[in-house]
Design an enzyme around this catalytic site. Structure first.
Site, mmCIF file in Angstrom:
data_model
loop_
_atom_site.group_PDB
_atom_site.id
_atom_site.type_symbol
_atom_site.label_atom_id
_atom_site.label_comp_id
_atom_site.label_asym_id
_atom_site.label_seq_id
_atom_site.Cartn_x
_atom_site.Cartn_y
_atom_site.Cartn_z
ATOM 1 N N ARG A 63 -9.941 0.820 24.293
ATOM 2 C CA ARG A 63 -11.152 1.489 24.116
ATOM 3 C C ARG A 63 -12.533 1.720 24.900
ATOM 4 O O ARG A 63 -13.109 1.040 25.599
ATOM 5 C CB ARG A 63 -12.737 0.117 23.251
ATOM 6 C CG ARG A 63 -13.302 1.050 22.187
ATOM 7 C CD ARG A 63 -14.397 -0.340 21.607
ATOM 8 N NE ARG A 63 -12.990 -0.838 20.488
ATOM 9 C CZ ARG A 63 -13.159 -2.405 20.109
ATOM 10 N NH1 ARG A 63 -14.011 -3.234 20.935
ATOM 11 N NH2 ARG A 63 -12.484 -2.924 19.078
ATOM 12 N N ARG A 181 -21.852 -13.731 22.762
ATOM 13 C CA ARG A 181 -20.536 -13.023 22.531
ATOM 14 C C ARG A 181 -21.341 -11.733 22.337
ATOM 15 O O ARG A 181 -22.139 -11.179 22.688
ATOM 16 C CB ARG A 181 -20.928 -13.354 20.679
ATOM 17 C CG ARG A 181 -19.920 -14.979 20.520
ATOM 18 C CD ARG A 181 -18.694 -14.872 20.634
ATOM 19 N NE ARG A 181 -17.680 -14.299 19.934
ATOM 20 C CZ ARG A 181 -17.044 -14.641 18.452
ATOM 21 N NH1 ARG A 181 -17.927 -15.469 18.032
ATOM 22 N NH2 ARG A 181 -16.812 -14.022 17.939
ATOM 23 N N LYS A 182 -20.550 -10.852 21.630
ATOM 24 C CA LYS A 182 -20.375 -9.020 21.589
ATOM 25 C C LYS A 182 -21.457 -9.448 20.829
ATOM 26 O O LYS A 182 -22.119 -9.853 20.073
ATOM 27 C CB LYS A 182 -19.560 -9.047 21.039
ATOM 28 C CG LYS A 182 -19.462 -8.607 19.365
ATOM 29 C CD LYS A 182 -18.524 -7.763 19.057
ATOM 30 C CE LYS A 182 -18.173 -7.986 17.126
ATOM 31 N NZ LYS A 182 -17.211 -7.385 16.491
ATOM 32 N N GLY A 451 -9.245 -5.528 7.918
ATOM 33 C CA GLY A 451 -7.739 -6.096 7.977
ATOM 34 C C GLY A 451 -7.965 -7.559 7.222
ATOM 35 O O GLY A 451 -7.099 -7.993 7.418
ATOM 36 N N CYS A 456 -14.544 -5.495 10.541
ATOM 37 C CA CYS A 456 -14.820 -4.259 11.617
ATOM 38 C C CYS A 456 -14.934 -2.755 10.504
ATOM 39 O O CYS A 456 -15.458 -1.621 11.131
ATOM 40 C CB CYS A 456 -13.887 -4.248 12.316
ATOM 41 S SG CYS A 456 -13.568 -5.483 14.076
ATOM 42 N N GLY A 457 -14.850 -3.238 9.669
ATOM 43 C CA GLY A 457 -14.127 -2.167 9.283
ATOM 44 C C GLY A 457 -15.359 -1.806 8.014
ATOM 45 O O GLY A 457 -15.359 -0.836 6.535
#
Length: 588
Positions: A63, A181-182, A451, A456-457
């Site tokens: 990424r 975390r992110k 998914g 994430c979508g």
């Protein structure tokens, strides 16, 4: 007791990971001790290098990161050339072939099927033109999002210098590399809301306030937004107005507070949205007041009433995204292309870079809806650009289903996903475009496909949100989808309400057709999909949302693809492979 990943990161993380990754790359995949692989894979993510899922051993995703979505001249071309040379896997995708790039929902790019041995050479080629993968994954500050046309479009507050300073002084600070975390940061100076501050860990949204009888421009501060795990949160206001000159230090203060006090024990409850749940906005505001030296002001008046980006408003209110032809403030134009599900072949990426050079300044920018923009196109070049064959393939005027579509990576490469997403969504869009009529005043139906529940979508913010599941059909396990409706950000952010669960994937097109046709038939004049959902009521929509098999649609991988090494290949996995991509022998 700290989570085991904290011990792993405590031993080695951040910038220091790169040297070890390069050592492994020089010695090859097999040099990573098998009992240490998960630890190293966790560390590699800081440098944007993600190991693919089970059955794809020795293959990696990379990424990239580009603050606010800007790709300067020659950067997209270099990325496309890397994809053409290195992103070639052992199996083809039935919709996209081999060798492509993926645009992400955080205005960046992902490359797949990379070999560990090639990573140093890939970095060399990308970094030569200023493209980096640092801090693109793991427990880090991820790619900073902003209005993709910042500095070129109309803004109430000039946000581009702020984005750049946050990148240079906060995100590049290795002392802040190891976050709990992110962590997602957004800054937007425009009145459309396209940085989606509502779903970021900290978001600065433009606002104004009368101070000493003078209108003062600046930002309101919101914290703790996020979507994953079926526990979404809208970012909550701190009742804090800051002037532009205090923006960077305010972001840094919250980043440092979370870095110091964030939960490092329970990874399922330690994203910043849970941090805000735990501490509360009043206490966070007080903590920031202690850390910052300027005098605090209560929140100003924001522009949420004018937000149009994924806000569920009629088209005449303004741009819902950046697809189309738009004026820049310098009398030039930018042209936004619609790339279905954000996937672009390497050759098309290179051609897009060529068109950006030929007709604009060479600069390409990326949106949070997985689409690219060609910048700085003079009026005299516009007609010829719009006549280029590539713009017929990735049209600035797509059908409403294509224009509203987004999809995450899915089981093709992701170990968390339960369903394949991109090829399925591509076929779904094609079938809907051929078989379902939408009223002329509807430019887009926003369908977002994730998914799994990590989202994430961004399914939770869609007109029609799809999240991958599994179900039994005719006695067999099949890929399935939970379906919800009525999400969106904007003045009043809302998340979808679930109307059907575990819908077999081959019955999804018929279900969406039934919903959209009911909307077209029953809506009031000018009513948007989100408005219609609110007016119709949940129970009625559940009745209308009937799953149904349809003619002309063949699902690309209805069988449970999670159990195969690749959703589109029933054979034995060729992985792991050596540096040249040849399968490694399992013999001692």
């Amino acid at each position: 007791m700290a989570h085991k990943k904290e011990d792993i990161k405590g031993e080695l993380y951040g910038d220091e990971v790169r040297e070890k990754l390069e050592e492994f790359a020089e010695r090859g995949w097999e040099s990573i001790p098998e009992d240490e692989r998960e630890e190293w894979f966790s560390r590699f993510k800081f440098w944007g290098v993600f190991h693919h899922r089970g059955g794809q051993e020795s293959y990696f995703m990379m990424r990239l990161t580009n603050c606010g979505g800007i790709l300067e001249p020659n950067q997209l071309r270099a990325i496309g050339e890397v994809a053409r040379e290195y992103a070639q896997g052992p199996a083809e995708n039935p919709e996209f072939g081999n060798g492509w790039i993926d645009f992400t929902t955080r205005q960046s790019i992902q490359l797949h099927w990379l070999k560990l041995e090639d990573i140093p050479e890939i970095w060399e080629k990308l970094e030569a033109v200023g493209v980096s993968s640092r801090s693109a994954g793991g427990d880090t500050m991820r790619n900073i999002s902003g209005c993709p046309v910042a500095g070129k479009g109309e803004e109430y507050v000039d946000s581009r210098p702020i984005l750049d300073e946050i990148q240079e002084t906060i995100r590049d600070d290795n002392d802040l590399a190891n976050m709990p975390r992110k962590f997602n940061i957004s800054v937007s100076g425009c009145k459309q809301g396209c940085a989606q501050d509502a779903i970021n860990d900290i978001g600065l949204e433009p606002a104004h306030k009368f101070i000493d009888s003078e209108e003062t421009e600046g930002f309101n501060v919101r914290v703790g937004g996020g979507l994953g795990g079926r526990e979404p949160r809208n970012a909550r206001p701190l009742d804090l107005f800051i002037r532009p000159e205090h923006a960077v230090e305010t972001v840094r203060a919250f980043v440092e507070f979370y870095h110091e006090a964030g939960n490092r024990q329970n990874r399922s409850k330690n994203r910043a949205r849970f941090f805000v749940d735990e501490h509360g906005t009043d206490a966070i505001r007080e903590e920031l007041d202690e850390r910052l030296e300027f005098e605090f002001e209560t929140a100003g008046t924001d522009f949420r009433g004018e937000y149009t980006y994924n806000a569920g408003k009629p088209t005449e209110y303004g741009a819902h995204d950046h697809v189309g032809v738009y004026d820049q403030k310098d009398d030039k134009n930018y042209v936004g292309l619609s790339v279905p599900v954000g996937r672009l072949s390497a050759e098309d990426a290179i051609e897009l870079a060529d068109l950006a050079d030929a007709y604009g300044s060479g600069e390409v920018r990326l949106t949070r809806r997985q689409n690219p923009l060609i910048m700085d196109v003079p009026d005299g070049n516009l007609a010829n650009l719009l006549n280029e064959p590539l713009l017929e393939k990735y049209s600035p005027e797509p059908n409403p289903f294509v224009q509203g579509a987004m999809a995450c990576t899915g089981t093709e490469f992701c170990s968390l996903a339960l369903t394949e997403t991109k090829a399925r969504m591509a076929r779904l869009l094609r079938w809907l475009g051929d078989n379902v009529d939408v009223p002329d005043d509807i430019a887009r139906i926003k369908m977002h496909f994730s998914g799994c529940t990590a989202d994430c979508g961004q399914a939770m913010t869609a007109d029609i949100g799809l999240q991958g599941m599994r179900a039994r059909k005719d006695g067999q396990m099949v890929e399935a989808v939970d379906v919800g409706v009525g999400g969106g950000v904007g003045e009043e952010p809302t998340f979808i309400e679930w109307v059907r669960q575990r819908v077999p994937a081959d019955e999804l097109p018929g279900m969406i057709k039934n919903i959209v046709e009911a909307y077209a038939a029953l809506r009031s004049e000018g009513q948007t999909f989100r408005e219609w959902v609110d007016a119709t009521g949940h129970e009625t929509i559940v009745e209308l949302a009937e799953p149904e098999e349809v003619e002309g649609y063949t699902d690309p991988c209805l069988a449970d693809g999670k159990q195969s090494w690749y959703p589109f290949d029933d054979g034995e996995s060729p992985a792991p492979t050596d540096a040249s991509g040849q399968p490694l022998s399992a013999d001692d």
